[in-house]
Write a protein that holds these residues in place. Structure first.
Motif, PDB file in Angstrom:
ATOM      1  N   ASP A 242      16.382  -3.720   2.054  1.00  0.00           N
ATOM      2  CA  ASP A 242      16.433  -2.971   3.282  1.00  0.00           C
ATOM      3  C   ASP A 242      15.079  -2.578   3.552  1.00  0.00           C
ATOM      4  OD1 ASP A 242      19.229  -3.538   3.259  1.00  0.00           O
ATOM      5  OD2 ASP A 242      19.599  -1.363   2.358  1.00  0.00           O
ATOM      6  N   ASN A 243      14.070  -2.651   2.665  1.00  0.00           N
ATOM      7  CA  ASN A 243      12.638  -2.032   2.873  1.00  0.00           C
ATOM      8  C   ASN A 243      11.884  -2.546   4.064  1.00  0.00           C
ATOM      9  OD1 ASN A 243      13.098  -0.954   0.582  1.00  0.00           O
ATOM     10  ND2 ASN A 243      11.738  -1.926  -0.768  1.00  0.00           N
ATOM     11  N   ALA A 244      11.381  -1.636   4.887  1.00  0.00           N
ATOM     12  CA  ALA A 244      10.523  -1.883   5.932  1.00  0.00           C
ATOM     13  C   ALA A 244       8.987  -2.351   5.323  1.00  0.00           C
ATOM     14  CB  ALA A 244      10.323  -0.700   6.943  1.00  0.00           C
ATOM     15  N   THR A 245       8.913  -3.657   4.814  1.00  0.00           N
ATOM     16  CA  THR A 245       7.385  -3.907   4.271  1.00  0.00           C
ATOM     17  C   THR A 245       7.267  -5.345   4.563  1.00  0.00           C
ATOM     18  OG1 THR A 245       8.704  -4.599   2.325  1.00  0.00           O
ATOM     19  CG2 THR A 245       8.020  -2.332   2.228  1.00  0.00           C
ATOM     20  N   PHE A 246       6.267  -5.873   4.567  1.00  0.00           N
ATOM     21  CA  PHE A 246       5.860  -7.184   4.586  1.00  0.00           C
ATOM     22  C   PHE A 246       4.997  -7.615   3.256  1.00  0.00           C
ATOM     23  CE2 PHE A 246       2.722  -5.862   7.795  1.00  0.00           C
ATOM     24  CZ  PHE A 246       1.503  -6.287   6.895  1.00  0.00           C
ATOM     25  N   ASP A 247       4.968  -8.894   2.941  1.00  0.00           N
ATOM     26  CA  ASP A 247       4.389  -9.304   1.777  1.00  0.00           C
ATOM     27  C   ASP A 247       2.843  -9.497   2.183  1.00  0.00           C
ATOM     28  OD1 ASP A 247       6.665  -9.036   0.365  1.00  0.00           O
ATOM     29  OD2 ASP A 247       7.126 -10.949   0.549  1.00  0.00           O
ATOM     30  N   PHE A 248       1.987  -9.255   1.467  1.00  0.00           N
ATOM     31  CA  PHE A 248       0.712  -9.970   1.500  1.00  0.00           C
ATOM     32  C   PHE A 248       0.651 -11.226   0.666  1.00  0.00           C
ATOM     33  CE2 PHE A 248      -0.615  -5.532   1.802  1.00  0.00           C
ATOM     34  CZ  PHE A 248      -1.621  -5.524   2.997  1.00  0.00           C
ATOM     35  N   THR A 249      -0.237 -12.170   0.954  1.00  0.00           N
ATOM     36  CA  THR A 249      -0.138 -13.616   0.467  1.00  0.00           C
ATOM     37  C   THR A 249      -1.256 -13.680  -0.443  1.00  0.00           C
ATOM     38  OG1 THR A 249      -1.745 -14.282   2.159  1.00  0.00           O
ATOM     39  CG2 THR A 249       0.662 -14.521   2.747  1.00  0.00           C
ATOM     40  N   ALA A 250      -1.245 -14.766  -1.513  1.00  0.00           N
ATOM     41  CA  ALA A 250      -2.167 -15.022  -2.424  1.00  0.00           C
ATOM     42  C   ALA A 250      -3.425 -15.365  -2.125  1.00  0.00           C
ATOM     43  CB  ALA A 250      -1.702 -16.121  -3.304  1.00  0.00           C
ATOM     44  N   GLY A 251      -3.576 -15.889  -0.810  1.00  0.00           N
ATOM     45  CA  GLY A 251      -4.958 -16.187  -0.260  1.00  0.00           C
ATOM     46  C   GLY A 251      -5.371 -15.879   1.065  1.00  0.00           C
ATOM     47  N   GLN A 252      -6.602 -16.002   1.566  1.00  0.00           N
ATOM     48  CA  GLN A 252      -6.517 -15.603   2.857  1.00  0.00           C
ATOM     49  C   GLN A 252      -5.891 -16.480   4.026  1.00  0.00           C
ATOM     50  OE1 GLN A 252     -11.131 -16.014   3.702  1.00  0.00           O
ATOM     51  NE2 GLN A 252     -11.245 -14.285   2.201  1.00  0.00           N
ATOM     52  N   PRO A 253      -5.409 -16.067   5.094  1.00  0.00           N
ATOM     53  CA  PRO A 253      -6.088 -14.956   5.523  1.00  0.00           C
ATOM     54  C   PRO A 253      -5.309 -13.528   5.361  1.00  0.00           C
ATOM     55  CG  PRO A 253      -4.909 -16.145   7.293  1.00  0.00           C
ATOM     56  CD  PRO A 253      -4.939 -16.962   5.992  1.00  0.00           C
ATOM     57  N   ASN A 254      -4.129 -13.811   4.802  1.00  0.00           N
ATOM     58  CA  ASN A 254      -3.378 -12.691   5.033  1.00  0.00           C
ATOM     59  C   ASN A 254      -3.094 -12.125   3.287  1.00  0.00           C
ATOM     60  OD1 ASN A 254      -2.668 -12.781   7.537  1.00  0.00           O
ATOM     61  ND2 ASN A 254      -1.221 -14.560   7.175  1.00  0.00           N
ATOM     62  N   ASN A 255      -4.101 -12.014   2.817  1.00  0.00           N
ATOM     63  CA  ASN A 255      -4.170 -11.321   1.322  1.00  0.00           C
ATOM     64  C   ASN A 255      -4.552 -10.249   1.652  1.00  0.00           C
ATOM     65  OD1 ASN A 255      -6.676 -12.352   1.934  1.00  0.00           O
ATOM     66  ND2 ASN A 255      -7.045 -12.809  -0.318  1.00  0.00           N
ATOM     67  N   PHE A 256      -4.141  -9.323   0.522  1.00  0.00           N
ATOM     68  CA  PHE A 256      -4.674  -7.554   0.666  1.00  0.00           C
ATOM     69  C   PHE A 256      -6.485  -7.777   0.613  1.00  0.00           C
ATOM     70  CE2 PHE A 256      -5.448  -3.549  -1.631  1.00  0.00           C
ATOM     71  CZ  PHE A 256      -5.385  -2.854  -0.409  1.00  0.00           C
ATOM     72  N   ARG A 257      -6.962  -6.992   1.522  1.00  0.00           N
ATOM     73  CA  ARG A 257      -8.352  -6.947   1.882  1.00  0.00           C
ATOM     74  C   ARG A 257      -8.974  -6.685   0.585  1.00  0.00           C
ATOM     75  NH1 ARG A 257     -10.220  -3.207   6.561  1.00  0.00           N
ATOM     76  NH2 ARG A 257      -8.037  -3.792   7.391  1.00  0.00           N
ATOM     77  N   MET A 258      -8.610  -6.104  -0.414  1.00  0.00           N
ATOM     78  CA  MET A 258      -9.484  -5.683  -1.475  1.00  0.00           C
ATOM     79  C   MET A 258      -9.839  -6.927  -2.242  1.00  0.00           C
ATOM     80  SD  MET A 258     -10.276  -2.459  -1.121  1.00  0.00           S
ATOM     81  CE  MET A 258     -11.437  -2.299  -2.468  1.00  0.00           C
ATOM     82  N   ALA A 259      -8.936  -7.998  -2.274  1.00  0.00           N
ATOM     83  CA  ALA A 259      -9.190  -9.297  -2.808  1.00  0.00           C
ATOM     84  C   ALA A 259     -10.409  -9.826  -2.484  1.00  0.00           C
ATOM     85  CB  ALA A 259      -8.146 -10.172  -2.797  1.00  0.00           C
ATOM     86  N   LEU A 336       2.143  -7.725  -3.642  1.00  0.00           N
ATOM     87  CA  LEU A 336       1.885  -6.506  -3.101  1.00  0.00           C
ATOM     88  C   LEU A 336       2.330  -6.555  -1.818  1.00  0.00           C
ATOM     89  CD1 LEU A 336       0.330  -3.966  -3.893  1.00  0.00           C
ATOM     90  CD2 LEU A 336      -1.781  -5.043  -2.438  1.00  0.00           C
ATOM     91  N   ASP A 337       2.739  -5.365  -1.397  1.00  0.00           N
ATOM     92  CA  ASP A 337       3.567  -4.916   0.108  1.00  0.00           C
ATOM     93  C   ASP A 337       2.559  -4.106   0.642  1.00  0.00           C
ATOM     94  OD1 ASP A 337       5.690  -6.807  -0.469  1.00  0.00           O
ATOM     95  OD2 ASP A 337       6.623  -4.945  -1.494  1.00  0.00           O
ATOM     96  N   ALA A 338       2.730  -4.499   2.168  1.00  0.00           N
ATOM     97  CA  ALA A 338       2.426  -3.396   3.148  1.00  0.00           C
ATOM     98  C   ALA A 338       3.688  -2.774   3.370  1.00  0.00           C
ATOM     99  CB  ALA A 338       1.822  -3.853   4.295  1.00  0.00           C
ATOM    100  N   ASN A 339       3.417  -1.330   3.219  1.00  0.00           N
ATOM    101  CA  ASN A 339       4.630  -0.591   2.984  1.00  0.00           C
ATOM    102  C   ASN A 339       4.745   0.439   4.151  1.00  0.00           C
ATOM    103  OD1 ASN A 339       6.263   1.738   2.341  1.00  0.00           O
ATOM    104  ND2 ASN A 339       6.046   1.414  -0.191  1.00  0.00           N
ATOM    105  N   PHE A 340       5.845   0.227   4.860  1.00  0.00           N
ATOM    106  CA  PHE A 340       6.175   1.258   5.980  1.00  0.00           C
ATOM    107  C   PHE A 340       7.110   2.592   5.530  1.00  0.00           C
ATOM    108  CE2 PHE A 340       4.328  -2.143   8.041  1.00  0.00           C
ATOM    109  CZ  PHE A 340       3.719  -1.589   9.463  1.00  0.00           C
ATOM    110  N   LEU A 341       8.306   1.739   4.918  1.00  0.00           N
ATOM    111  CA  LEU A 341       9.154   2.770   4.406  1.00  0.00           C
ATOM    112  C   LEU A 341      10.163   2.004   3.575  1.00  0.00           C
ATOM    113  CD1 LEU A 341      10.139   5.881   4.541  1.00  0.00           C
ATOM    114  CD2 LEU A 341      11.739   5.230   6.594  1.00  0.00           C
TER     115      LEU A 341
END
Length: 476
Positions: A242-259, A336-341
């Motif tokens: 049920d989580n309000a999250t979306f997944d980052f990806t392993a590579g660009q363009p939608n991986n977590f920015r710190m990567a 890793l997830d982008a976490n809303f709730l």
């Protein structure tokens, strides 16, 4: 002669009218539309907010919440909050997304074919507003986002009005849930990277966010009846599905920015002494996901944290002597997830409400389910004794159940924007440590300062506000 002049004038007027009739077409770029499709707006708001606030959570929220310590370029970690270096200014992100949500909401309200977007837009509006006021306190709200109509210097609303007033957080959530429940059209909710167009999931999200808002202000207004109604309805986030999250990806363009940062910049952030002591006392294996053993560890498996806020000019710090943040934030961002709730946050929330007598429920059961969900969320096996005889067991050795609830919520909220710091401000748990070289007289801030350009761009209204980072917000 007059006839000739009139004839020329008439021809000129006819030509002018013909030209101006087509002026809009001539001066309109077909490749630059003036209206955005609702599905694109919804996707943009969700992704931008999730991505930006996850980044803010890493470089700023995790410093205020004492998960990480910055070893250099660290004025923010020393609580010089008016001088952010890597982050620490979520104001423009939150307002830009509030603007886009308002555009989406206005379009949906004036076009029946887009009415399916009304509910999600109102819920996102409440979410963004709650983040904004919980971080800063009183902010422009009722007069905000009115630049096109000429109001570029909006007044500030009190946090109480933002939460409880007409058009405020609770009212927006009620209206959004009602719109979703009343929707009977056939248009699919597109652009929804949180729930893939599932309207019932949006209702659960709305109810869950309302429960969170109610508990946050529970020291100021009576919330027991409304919290009980939500809990007893069962229409709230109960599992990680049920989580309000979306997944980052392993590579660009939608991986977590710190990567994508240089390794030198990424390695500025190490384990805080605060989370080191808490995870160590709990024998908590999530340490292996959130951090790495430090390079100089004798056995190659030990973890070590550094007290927040060192003065890099006066202290020689070797990265090899402290644990860097985990591979999940750099090499393995697909985990890793982008976490809303999340469901685990709701279980801890209701566990606290039950413990405080605000709802009729089993606080221990809710707590234990919340812990189980957080271990799954952070891809960690739950030790068999963790909730039975281990230090995290309910009431173990006279432990304060409320402190246990909030501490587990705090651990799990690593990276989640500013939530760990906000919950510490609300409850005082877990115990934070004084920073080494404080730029705030040894005090831990209880709100963020307004951006410096607010004084220049909205000076009169800004001047009416206290901007001390030591002045608590209304619900605190």
């Amino acid at each position: 002669m007059k006839t000739k002049i009139y004839g020329i004038l008439a021809a000129w007027l006819l030509l002018t009218a013909s030209c101006t009739r087509n002026l809009d077409e001539i001066n309109t770029n077909p490749n630059a539309p003036i209206a955005v499709e609702p599905q694109l707006l919804l996707r943009q708001v969700i992704y931008d907010c999730g991505d930006e606030m996850a980044y803010e959570g890493f470089v700023a929220g995790n410093l205020l919440g004492q998960y990480f310590t910055a070893i250099d370029f660290n004025l923010f970690d020393r609580h010089g909050l008016t001088e952010p270096q890597f982050g620490g200014n979520p104001w423009p992100t939150l307002y830009a997304n509030l603007r886009d949500v308002q555009i989406l909401l206005d379009q949906a309200r004036t076009n029946a074919a887009q009415s399916v977007y009304i509910g999600p837009a109102l819920i996102l509006k409440a979410y963004l507003t709650m983040a904004l006021t919980d971080i800063y306190g009183d902010v422009p709200y009722s007069e905000a986002l009115q630049g096109q109509s000429g109001n570029v210097t909006p007044g500030y609303d009190t946090q109480e009005a933002i939460y409880t007033g007409t058009g405020g957080i609770l009212a927006s959530l009620d209206a959004g849930i009602a719109a979703l429940e009343a929707y009977s059209g056939t248009t699919i909710l597109e652009g929804d990277i949180l729930f893939a167009g599932d309207l019932e999931a949006w209702i659960r999200f709305g109810n869950s966010l309302k429960a969170k808002a109610l508990l946050r202000i529970s020291e100021r207004i009576a919330v027991s009846a409304d919290l009980s109604t939500i809990y007893n309805s069962g229409r709230w986030m109960t599992t990680n599905a049920d989580n309000a999250t979306f997944d980052f990806t392993a590579g660009q363009p939608n991986n977590f920015r710190m990567a994508n940062l240089r390794s030198g910049d990424f390695n500025l952030f190490v384990m805080s002494e605060t989370i080191d002591s808490i995870l160590g006392a709990l024998n908590d294996p999530r340490v292996e996901v959130l951090f790495r053993p430090y390079a100089n560890a004798p056995n190659g498996t030990e973890f070590r944290g550094l007290r927040n806020g060192p003065d890099a000019a006066q202290t020689s710090i070797s990265v090899a002597d402290y644990s860097l943040t985990g591979t999940i934030f750099r090499e393995n961002t697909a985990l890793l997830d982008a976490n809303f709730l999340t469901a685990w946050e709701l279980h801890f929330l209701f566990a606290e409400a039950a413990h405080r007598g605000l709802i009729g429920a089993d606080a221990q059961s809710l707590y234990e389910t919340g812990v189980q969900l957080t271990f799954a969320y952070w891809h960690t096996a739950l030790p068999v004794d963790y909730l039975t005889t281990g230090p995290a067991a309910w009431g173990n050795n006279g432990a304060d159940p409320l402190e246990q609830i909030i501490t587990q919520k705090w651990i799990a909220n690593c990276l989640n924007g500013y939530e760990g710091w906000i919950e510490w401000r609300r409850t005082g748990f877990p115990a934070f440590k004084p920073v080494q070289a404080s730029l705030n007289n040894g005090l831990i801030p209880v709100r963020m300062p307004y951006p410096t350009d607010e004084a220049a761009l909205n000076g009169v209204n800004f001047g009416l506000q206290s901007n001390s980072i030591n002045d608590p917000v209304w619900w605190d």
